[in-house]
Design a protein around this motif. Sequence first.
Motif, PDB file in Angstrom:
ATOM      1  N   TYR A  46      64.176  12.147  10.198  1.00 52.40           N
ATOM      2  CA  TYR A  46      63.196  12.417   9.148  1.00 52.40           C
ATOM      3  C   TYR A  46      61.867  11.746   9.461  1.00 52.40           C
ATOM      4  N   LEU A  47      61.939  10.495   9.956  1.00 51.59           N
ATOM      5  CA  LEU A  47      60.717   9.775  10.307  1.00 51.59           C
ATOM      6  C   LEU A  47      60.030  10.460  11.478  1.00 51.59           C
ATOM      7  N   ASP A  49      60.263  13.597  12.345  1.00 46.56           N
ATOM      8  CA  ASP A  49      59.722  14.896  11.922  1.00 46.56           C
ATOM      9  C   ASP A  49      58.469  14.737  11.073  1.00 46.56           C
ATOM     10  N   ALA A  50      58.426  13.666  10.247  1.00 47.60           N
ATOM     11  CA  ALA A  50      57.241  13.425   9.423  1.00 47.60           C
ATOM     12  C   ALA A  50      56.028  13.116  10.307  1.00 47.60           C
ATOM     13  N   LYS A  53      55.057  16.323  12.200  1.00 43.95           N
ATOM     14  CA  LYS A  53      54.378  17.256  11.305  1.00 43.95           C
ATOM     15  C   LYS A  53      52.909  16.864  11.152  1.00 43.95           C
ATOM     16  N   THR A 130      48.852   7.866   8.078  1.00 46.63           N
ATOM     17  CA  THR A 130      49.985   8.617   8.620  1.00 46.63           C
ATOM     18  C   THR A 130      51.280   7.826   8.629  1.00 46.63           C
ATOM     19  N   ASP A 133      52.596   7.179   5.045  1.00 40.20           N
ATOM     20  CA  ASP A 133      53.095   8.419   4.463  1.00 40.20           C
ATOM     21  C   ASP A 133      54.420   8.843   5.107  1.00 40.20           C
ATOM     22  N   ALA A 134      54.523   8.683   6.428  1.00 46.33           N
ATOM     23  CA  ALA A 134      55.737   9.096   7.133  1.00 46.33           C
ATOM     24  C   ALA A 134      56.941   8.263   6.704  1.00 46.33           C
ATOM     25  N   GLU A 137      57.955   9.482   3.304  1.00 39.78           N
ATOM     26  CA  GLU A 137      58.537  10.820   3.395  1.00 39.78           C
ATOM     27  C   GLU A 137      59.953  10.757   3.950  1.00 39.78           C
ATOM     28  N   ALA A 138      60.221   9.786   4.835  1.00 44.25           N
ATOM     29  CA  ALA A 138      61.556   9.631   5.424  1.00 44.25           C
ATOM     30  C   ALA A 138      62.456   8.747   4.561  1.00 44.25           C
TER      31      ALA A 138
END
Length: 278
Positions: A46-47, A49-50, A53, A130, A133-134, A137-138
């Motif tokens: 998840y980290l 991919d964040a 992205k 970034t 936020d990452a 998000e993860a």
Amino acid sequence: MKHGFSLIEILVVIVILGVLAGIGAPKLMGFTEKTKEKADLMKLYYLRDALNKALISSGEALYNSPYLSKGDDSTNIKNRDKLKQYLEKESGVTLFVIEMKGGASMNVQASHGSANNSANMCDLIGDAGTWYDALNEAHFEGVADIVAFRQQTGNNGGIKKDVEKNGKSHSTFTVKEDGSNWRTYPNTPMFMSRELNYGKAAGLDKITSQGNNKTNYRLTMSVQWTGGKEGSHSVEVALLPNGAKMRNKSNGRGGAFLTDNGVCFSTYGDIGCADYKY
């Protein structure tokens, strides 16, 4: 005529069931832990991919951090160059540290001398940008606040003074006494598995990555350009023991954390743990 079971027959059945339970229970527990470890591993993906992205939106995304713009021009350029260098290193750049200690809860730290400290850039996380936020998000809630708290308070004396003034409970994390030291961990559990909350069950005397320290060990959340090449325009993530590499440039093998159940904590896959040493 109906006959019941004799006492001996009942005892035999009980013994057999006990033996079967003794065989099956450990396997079931091992399966359960492995499932939890795989769920924990997904958070690394998840980290990754964040961050990837963000890179799709902007090739400069990884340089979007207040830390890289708060100083004068020469300081900012120096820090950007350092980040660029670390992202290409075999060990990657260290974001934060997780300490494991038998019988104690996980301890999240900003940095530590025995945790890939030469490539630490926890300052990147900050409270925006970034990296911040990452992490959120993860679902690494509270980590950014812990890193900021650790940087602000500094050593054990600084943490003690803060606790005396503000208490141990914060909105996203908790501070806990551990002898003369302090442990900080998110209020929302970062991981589910036992090995990433309390460490390995045994064998701490075999640790080689912490020098003479035989009671605990530390892992770093590390990020690297895929293959160590900025031209990949993507990153990989791993939990690394002290001194380990995410990817050896000569053979592609890494030394990321490998659980007793065989789960490799590297988004490179199993080759990311091929050189793991415990």
